[in-house]
Write an enzyme that holds these catalytic residues in place. Structure first.
Site, PDB file in Angstrom:
ATOM      1  N   ARG A  86       0.806  -1.159   0.038  1.00  0.00           N
ATOM      2  CA  ARG A  86       0.035  -0.107  -0.135  1.00  0.00           C
ATOM      3  C   ARG A  86       0.807   1.464  -0.009  1.00  0.00           C
ATOM      4  O   ARG A  86       1.987   1.200   0.226  1.00  0.00           O
ATOM      5  CB  ARG A  86      -0.996   0.111   1.165  1.00  0.00           C
ATOM      6  CG  ARG A  86      -0.089   0.124   2.611  1.00  0.00           C
ATOM      7  CD  ARG A  86      -1.115   0.463   3.717  1.00  0.00           C
ATOM      8  NE  ARG A  86      -0.221   0.332   4.973  1.00  0.00           N
ATOM      9  CZ  ARG A  86       0.762   1.249   5.394  1.00  0.00           C
ATOM     10  NH1 ARG A  86       0.674   2.293   4.718  1.00  0.00           N
ATOM     11  NH2 ARG A  86       1.194   0.994   6.731  1.00  0.00           N
ATOM     12  N   THR A 116       1.826   2.082  10.407  1.00  0.00           N
ATOM     13  CA  THR A 116       0.530   2.162  10.822  1.00  0.00           C
ATOM     14  C   THR A 116       0.615   1.088  11.744  1.00  0.00           C
ATOM     15  O   THR A 116       1.174  -0.018  11.467  1.00  0.00           O
ATOM     16  CB  THR A 116      -0.406   1.999   9.679  1.00  0.00           C
ATOM     17  OG1 THR A 116      -0.420   2.771   8.890  1.00  0.00           O
ATOM     18  CG2 THR A 116      -1.833   1.639  10.409  1.00  0.00           C
ATOM     19  N   HIS A 138      -1.629  -1.682  13.925  1.00  0.00           N
ATOM     20  CA  HIS A 138      -2.856  -2.398  14.130  1.00  0.00           C
ATOM     21  C   HIS A 138      -2.721  -3.284  15.328  1.00  0.00           C
ATOM     22  O   HIS A 138      -1.811  -3.789  15.575  1.00  0.00           O
ATOM     23  CB  HIS A 138      -3.165  -3.365  12.948  1.00  0.00           C
ATOM     24  CG  HIS A 138      -3.348  -2.778  11.546  1.00  0.00           C
ATOM     25  ND1 HIS A 138      -4.060  -1.683  11.202  1.00  0.00           N
ATOM     26  CD2 HIS A 138      -2.550  -2.828  10.151  1.00  0.00           C
ATOM     27  CE1 HIS A 138      -4.013  -1.198  10.163  1.00  0.00           C
ATOM     28  NE2 HIS A 138      -3.001  -2.032   9.346  1.00  0.00           N
ATOM     29  N   CYS A 154       1.492   7.303  10.606  1.00  0.00           N
ATOM     30  CA  CYS A 154       1.223   7.972   9.362  1.00  0.00           C
ATOM     31  C   CYS A 154       2.603   8.924   9.145  1.00  0.00           C
ATOM     32  O   CYS A 154       2.336   9.629   8.101  1.00  0.00           O
ATOM     33  CB  CYS A 154      -0.122   8.849   9.311  1.00  0.00           C
ATOM     34  SG  CYS A 154      -1.510   7.590   9.431  1.00  0.00           S
TER      35      CYS A 154
END
Length: 258
Positions: free
Chosen positions: A84, A89, A91, A187
């Site tokens: 991506r 990021t 999670h 980010c």
């Protein structure tokens, strides 16, 4: 195609897969995306929760991972570079992760309107739980007080398009451990403040809950259908059997024998 949403669109099939290891979800979504690009299945929306993991976009700067390799290893947190766009990021438990696997041309969509639709679905999901959120110009995702003095990020977005088909994900913080975002510059933005639905509602002591993530998954599926001007079927996340949903998805895609 002019990038506008069009009517009379086929439904999207949504499935709650429960808590799923990131590598398993990564492999599954790529196989499902290939089946969708081939036209063997319709559009899918995979809804999951992951154990703790850090992912880097294909061009992400590793310096935005602030924790040492030793600290991450001690906590069993893997760092993976994926296809991506975007930066690093986090999670983890208490966070809804949704993988929209959509053949854009079939819905008359270009990438930007598709991203806007997903952002709108994040915003509507937050509103369903009593949290006001929205877009922040130049910063993809979903934000609380986006134009205020202290914007707080509640939802992230990073999409990959291959053969005209989307995969990778959005992530919505439901009741995730916000301290874990201190492992990274979320980010790629040092000083970014992360928040969650639970935190915004004053439930600061709430532990991550898969059942609450399932509730958010059901709300997001409905919101995504509305944003994409279609219907979403097959989602009743609170009552779904994640293992059965995964078997059905793999059989549908021809990934295993039915």
């Amino acid at each position: 195609m002019d990038g506008r949403l069009v009517g009379a669109l086929a439904p999207i099939d949504a499935r709650w897969l429960g808590r799923l290891d990131y590598r398993d979800a990564w492999d599954l979504q790529k196989r499902v995306a290939a089946a969708r690009a081939d036209g063997r299945i319709g559009d899918q929306l995979l809804l999951v929760e992951h154990p703790p993991v850090l992912t880097l976009g294909r061009s992400a700067d590793e310096s935005h991972v602030l924790a040492s390799p030793a600290e991450l290893a001690a906590r069993g947190i893997e760092v993976l570079r994926v296809e991506r766009g975007g930066e690093v990021t986090y999670h983890g438990p208490g966070q809804l992760v949704a993988y929209p696997i959509v053949r854009l041309a079939d819905r008359g969509l270009l990438l930007r309107p598709f991203v806007r639709a997903l952002e709108a679905a994040l915003t509507e999901t937050c509103a369903a739980f009593g949290v006001a959120a929205g877009r922040r110009e130049g910063h993809p995702g979903c934000w609380v007080e986006a134009d205020g003095e202290t914007p707080r990020k509640i939802g992230a977005l990073g999409i990959r398009i291959e053969r005209g088909t989307s995969y990778h994900c959005i992530a919505l913080n439901v009741d995730v451990e916000l301290e874990d975002f201190g492992l990274i510059d979320p980010c790629g933005m040092p000083g970014l403040v992360s928040t969650s639905i639970a935190a915004e509602l004053g439930r600061h002591g709430e532990r991550p809950s898969t059942s609450r993530v399932a509730e958010a998954a059901a709300a997001f599926a409905v919101a995504a259908g509305r944003a994409l001007q279609t219907t979403v079927r097959g989602i009743s996340a609170v009552d779904a059997d994640p293992a059965a949903e995964r078997r059905a998805l793999e059989a549908l895609a021809g990934l295993v024998a039915a």
